[in-house]
Design a protein around this motif. Sequence first.
Motif, PDB file in Angstrom:
ATOM      1  N   LEU B  80       0.838  -1.194   0.000  1.00 47.04           N
ATOM      2  CA  LEU B  80       0.000   0.000   0.000  1.00 47.04           C
ATOM      3  C   LEU B  80       0.881   1.255   0.000  1.00 47.04           C
ATOM      4  O   LEU B  80       0.647   2.197  -0.774  1.00 47.04           O
ATOM      5  N   GLY B  81       1.917   1.247   0.846  1.00 43.42           N
ATOM      6  CA  GLY B  81       2.824   2.400   0.903  1.00 43.42           C
ATOM      7  C   GLY B  81       3.510   2.625  -0.428  1.00 43.42           C
ATOM      8  O   GLY B  81       3.606   3.754  -0.918  1.00 43.42           O
ATOM      9  N   ALA B  82       3.981   1.525  -1.039  1.00 42.43           N
ATOM     10  CA  ALA B  82       4.681   1.634  -2.317  1.00 42.43           C
ATOM     11  C   ALA B  82       3.768   2.229  -3.378  1.00 42.43           C
ATOM     12  O   ALA B  82       4.154   3.144  -4.113  1.00 42.43           O
ATOM     13  N   ILE B  83       2.525   1.726  -3.429  1.00 37.04           N
ATOM     14  CA  ILE B  83       1.588   2.213  -4.448  1.00 37.04           C
ATOM     15  C   ILE B  83       1.249   3.684  -4.213  1.00 37.04           C
ATOM     16  O   ILE B  83       1.261   4.504  -5.136  1.00 37.04           O
ATOM     17  N   LEU B  84       0.982   4.037  -2.955  1.00 37.98           N
ATOM     18  CA  LEU B  84       0.604   5.425  -2.648  1.00 37.98           C
ATOM     19  C   LEU B  84       1.722   6.398  -3.017  1.00 37.98           C
ATOM     20  O   LEU B  84       1.487   7.412  -3.679  1.00 37.98           O
ATOM     21  N   ALA B  85       2.951   6.080  -2.590  1.00 32.67           N
ATOM     22  CA  ALA B  85       4.059   7.004  -2.842  1.00 32.67           C
ATOM     23  C   ALA B  85       4.330   7.133  -4.337  1.00 32.67           C
ATOM     24  O   ALA B  85       4.560   8.231  -4.848  1.00 32.67           O
ATOM     25  N   THR B  86       4.277   5.999  -5.051  1.00 34.43           N
ATOM     26  CA  THR B  86       4.543   6.038  -6.488  1.00 34.43           C
ATOM     27  C   THR B  86       3.465   6.826  -7.212  1.00 34.43           C
ATOM     28  O   THR B  86       3.757   7.673  -8.063  1.00 34.43           O
ATOM     29  N   LEU B  87       2.209   6.541  -6.854  1.00 36.57           N
ATOM     30  CA  LEU B  87       1.091   7.266  -7.456  1.00 36.57           C
ATOM     31  C   LEU B  87       1.252   8.765  -7.224  1.00 36.57           C
ATOM     32  O   LEU B  87       1.090   9.581  -8.145  1.00 36.57           O
ATOM     33  N   ALA B  88       1.632   9.133  -5.985  1.00 39.47           N
ATOM     34  CA  ALA B  88       1.739  10.550  -5.641  1.00 39.47           C
ATOM     35  C   ALA B  88       2.841  11.235  -6.425  1.00 39.47           C
ATOM     36  O   ALA B  88       2.698  12.383  -6.847  1.00 39.47           O
ATOM     37  N   VAL B  89       3.946  10.530  -6.646  1.00 40.00           N
ATOM     38  CA  VAL B  89       5.056  11.189  -7.320  1.00 40.00           C
ATOM     39  C   VAL B  89       4.801  11.288  -8.833  1.00 40.00           C
ATOM     40  O   VAL B  89       5.293  12.184  -9.500  1.00 40.00           O
ATOM     41  N   VAL B  90       3.967  10.385  -9.354  1.00 35.56           N
ATOM     42  CA  VAL B  90       3.680  10.388 -10.789  1.00 35.56           C
ATOM     43  C   VAL B  90       2.559  11.368 -11.139  1.00 35.56           C
ATOM     44  O   VAL B  90       2.568  12.010 -12.183  1.00 35.56           O
ATOM     45  N   LEU B  91       1.586  11.492 -10.235  1.00 33.89           N
ATOM     46  CA  LEU B  91       0.357  12.229 -10.517  1.00 33.89           C
ATOM     47  C   LEU B  91       0.576  13.676 -11.011  1.00 33.89           C
ATOM     48  O   LEU B  91       0.011  14.048 -12.047  1.00 33.89           O
ATOM     49  N   PRO B  92       1.398  14.485 -10.315  1.00 39.96           N
ATOM     50  CA  PRO B  92       1.574  15.864 -10.790  1.00 39.96           C
ATOM     51  C   PRO B  92       2.117  15.915 -12.211  1.00 39.96           C
ATOM     52  O   PRO B  92       1.576  16.642 -13.057  1.00 39.96           O
TER      53      PRO B  92
END
Lengths: 224, 201
Positions: B80-92
């Motif tokens: 969950l942490g891996a997905i959240l952090a990756t999603l957050a860094v890609v989203l912008p």
Amino acid sequence: MKKSKMFFLLFITMFKIGLFTFGGGYAMVSVIERELVEKKKWVNHEEFLNILAIAESTPGPHAVNTSTYIGYKCAGFFGAFFATLGVVLPSLIIIFCISLFFDKFMSLTYVRYAFYGISACVVFLILSAGIKLFKHLKFNIFNTVIAVIVAVLMVTFSLLSIGFSSIYFIIIGGGIGLIFYLITLFVSLKKFKPKGEKLIFDNGSIVKKELNKTPEEKESEKDA
Amino acid sequence: MLDLFLTFLKIGTVSFGGGYGMISVLSEEVIKHGWLSEQQLLSFIAVSESTPGPVAINMATFIGASQGGAIIGGVFGSLLGAILATLAVVLPAFIIILVIAALIRGVLKYAGVQAVLAGIRPVVIGLIIGTAINLFISVVIGVSKVTDTPNFDWRALTIFFLIVAVYFSSSLIFKKKISPILLILISAFLGIVFYGFLGFL
């Protein structure tokens, strides 16, 4: 080509690139160019250069910027979505697996020693990345002074443990760039006004020379 | 976990200049939050550099996984942490590029936008070099602020200079830049030699 097939192709191609490219950003971009511009011809060369310029001028990982743009160009929003997902997924899977046993791995004495050595190497890698980017930047006083001041301030703040986020540096840098541009614009506009001419006349030829020279110099700096 | 997501969203929004441009903001945030020690951060960067994929994504996934594992615990927490952090860094990046591609293709051609970017570019380079100097001071001299007692590490300094020597001699002899992965492997070997076998010195 059917859209769903395009989504799949985008996903698979970017997945392959994400899986087999080491070294991040620039290494990746050159593989993307070979795969998508030269082999698959999804974008032409000029467009790709355009995409590169955009990737460099926007925040975020270059590989993500490039694949989002290409995906959108080929197949709209979902194209962008699948291309980006493809490029990110291998990293996510590989790193996740590594992270599961990394702590155990690090508790081995010799692994710890190896990573002490690696720390020194990573410091060098970061430094050389900075120097390489600096070489790519057009060499002029504006760029050099700003880069040096930021580096010095950053080290000083850190040593004195003054909390000053890198984000502020970036915002201030953008502000300075804009102000610098507006001043240049103002000076060059003034030059064409009769009032400005009179001013130059009053102050003698040296001022005129300077006024004529500065905007051009700044213009050429800006082009970089 | 929300904090993790928001922090990486912030990092993704301001990290101009790709992976290395991200390191200054990333190391600041990670150390401020107490997520990683400097030594851990450096090992994470090394792993991110020597595994395939964008370095920025690798680092986000790695830190996300380790934080998820620490906060929630277990494999699920890490994932969950891996997905959240990756999603957050890609989203912008994803959103910004979409907006540019779809709506304002010419936005980067405006002189004003170019002027702002011209100001940001040297700042990013200054930040990268500043980060490297900070890490050097902390790894070699063993201080992170002036009030710390210096704990000079001659082994780290020696390894640093050996790596510099390998880098330059390889580009002189083979006319080719040595790959970062090979450099990392050499430094790992040197680490084992200097800290392990020569540990008695």
